[in-house]
Design a protein around this motif. Structure first.
Motif, PDB file in Angstrom:
ATOM      1  N   ALA A   1      43.536  24.117  36.619  1.00 49.84           N
ATOM      2  CA  ALA A   1      42.523  24.867  35.870  1.00 49.84           C
ATOM      3  C   ALA A   1      41.132  24.353  36.216  1.00 49.84           C
ATOM      4  CB  ALA A   1      42.781  24.735  34.369  1.00 49.84           C
ATOM      5  N   GLU A   2      41.007  23.028  36.337  1.00 53.61           N
ATOM      6  CA  GLU A   2      39.722  22.450  36.701  1.00 53.61           C
ATOM      7  C   GLU A   2      39.325  22.833  38.121  1.00 53.61           C
ATOM      8  OE1 GLU A   2      40.238  18.307  36.051  1.00 53.61           O
ATOM      9  OE2 GLU A   2      40.097  18.450  33.856  1.00 53.61           O
ATOM     10  N   ILE A   3      40.305  22.861  39.016  1.00 56.09           N
ATOM     11  CA  ILE A   3      40.015  23.241  40.400  1.00 56.09           C
ATOM     12  C   ILE A   3      39.615  24.712  40.466  1.00 56.09           C
ATOM     13  CG2 ILE A   3      41.062  23.609  42.670  1.00 56.09           C
ATOM     14  CD1 ILE A   3      42.601  21.028  42.255  1.00 56.09           C
ATOM     15  N   ARG A   4      40.300  25.564  39.697  1.00 52.58           N
ATOM     16  CA  ARG A   4      39.913  26.980  39.632  1.00 52.58           C
ATOM     17  C   ARG A   4      38.459  27.108  39.198  1.00 52.58           C
ATOM     18  NH1 ARG A   4      43.804  31.105  39.455  1.00 52.58           N
ATOM     19  NH2 ARG A   4      45.968  30.414  39.344  1.00 52.58           N
ATOM     20  N   GLN A   5      38.106  26.372  38.161  1.00 51.38           N
ATOM     21  CA  GLN A   5      36.744  26.431  37.651  1.00 51.38           C
ATOM     22  C   GLN A   5      35.750  25.955  38.711  1.00 51.38           C
ATOM     23  OE1 GLN A   5      36.104  24.097  34.118  1.00 51.38           O
ATOM     24  NE2 GLN A   5      34.103  24.999  33.696  1.00 51.38           N
ATOM     25  N   TYR A   6      36.125  24.887  39.397  1.00 48.05           N
ATOM     26  CA  TYR A   6      35.245  24.365  40.442  1.00 48.05           C
ATOM     27  C   TYR A   6      35.080  25.371  41.578  1.00 48.05           C
ATOM     28  CZ  TYR A   6      33.743  21.759  44.530  1.00 48.05           C
ATOM     29  OH  TYR A   6      33.085  21.378  45.658  1.00 48.05           O
ATOM     30  N   LEU A   7      36.198  25.958  42.040  1.00 48.73           N
ATOM     31  CA  LEU A   7      36.119  26.908  43.142  1.00 48.73           C
ATOM     32  C   LEU A   7      35.342  28.157  42.738  1.00 48.73           C
ATOM     33  CD1 LEU A   7      39.678  26.668  44.751  1.00 48.73           C
ATOM     34  CD2 LEU A   7      37.592  25.413  45.299  1.00 48.73           C
TER      35      LEU A   7
END
Length: 308
Positions: free
Chosen positions: A269-275
């Motif tokens: 979820a954090e990576i999705r937000q970052y991307l």
């Protein structure tokens, strides 16, 4: 049905407007209704069509056009390069991702395998850019990641690393070179590195997605991913690249003994937000209107493809 009409026009191998139809189809892929393309059947009327297309499913015909029709090999008026953007867009949907990583009955091949060769097609930005996004989007389903990595027929990792690997394995020690996949151990001085930042960042984002699970991190460590990323960062000297490389290294160098502290669902979820925060600075042209097939130095404005 619009999708079927456009697909039927595209399989007409005498259509002088086929490349424009590819752009139209890509723009139509903004809508969820594009998923109908996985279910509709086209009509194969001519002997030539029956020779080229071994399936009447629209999505399979579009894949065959893209793979077999490059460089105007099927249609003297079209190269079908912009189907790369269409495929990238539909890979945002789970049904699209499943298609690209599932062996198809009509030819016994996983569609993604057909696309990997275009990761280093340096005379066509559209194909490289679209395929890079398809690969990245396919890795969002973490339960499928190890199959894509460990299946020797797919052999995904060398295609992820090669665009960011430096000529002569610059900066790598002999020991580090020996840890790499065999395909990357003997890189010569003529080896090219992806020239466009907006494409190379997609590969780094894909690698970051593989860091979400412990098995993924262990696989990347065992196959020498860290030194490849390290040297690419040193050679590029770009803030966005450095940020991505730092995130990858941070996950690869973590203490796995503290694994209970990490929640894969939270991390993705954090990576999705970052991307998602990177969408303004890297992606694919929203209207797929860059019609220069050979100039890899043009900027790409806007975006049509990113993660679901």
């Amino acid at each position: 049905m619009r999708e079927l009409i456009v697909a039927q026009q595209l399989i007409d191998l005498t259509n002088s407007n086929a490349d424009l139809a590819c752009i139209l189809l890509s723009n139509m892929a903004k809508s969820d209704s594009i998923l109908k393309v996985f279910d509709v059947q086209v009509s194969l009327k001519t002997d030539k069509q029956k020779e080229v297309f071994k399936s009447s499913k629209a999505i399979n015909c579009l894949m065959d056009l893209f793979v077999k029709g490059g460089d105007r090999k099927l249609n003297s008026y079209a190269n079908y390069d912009y189907l790369a953007y269409f495929f990238a867009d539909i890979s945002r949907f789970k049904k699209g991702r499943q298609y690209f990583i599932t062996e198809q009955k009509y030819d016994g091949v996983v569609p993604l395998m057909k696309l990997l060769v275009f990761t280093e097609k340096y005379d066509c930005k559209a194909r490289r850019q679209g395929v890079s996004s398809i690969i990245k989007n396919s890795l969002f389903d973490t339960d499928q990641q190890m199959r894509l990595l460990e299946n020797r027929d797919i052999n995904l990792l060398p295609y992820l690393l090669s665009p960011i690997a430096l000529a002569d394995n610059k900066g790598l020690s002999e020991e580090e070179v020996m840890e790499l996949p065999e395909e990357l151990q003997l890189l010569g001085s003529d080896k090219k590195t992806e020239p466009l930042k907006e494409i190379s960042t997609v590969y780094l984002e894909a690698i970051l997605l593989l860091c979400v699970t412990r098995k993924g991190r262990e696989y990347l460590r065992e196959n020498g991913v860290y030194p490849i990323v390290r040297e690419f960062d040193r050679a590029t000297k770009d803030d966005q690249i450095t940020d991505l490389c730092y995130r990858i290294v941070d996950m690869l160098m973590r203490d796995e003994k503290s694994q209970d502290l990490y929640d894969p669902e939270q991390e993705i979820a954090e990576i999705r937000q970052y991307l998602s925060s990177q969408e303004a600075t890297n992606g694919i042209d929203d209207d797929a209107n860059d019609t220069d097939d050979t100039d890899d130095t043009d900027d790409v404005d806007g975006m049509i493809v990113e993660v679901a």
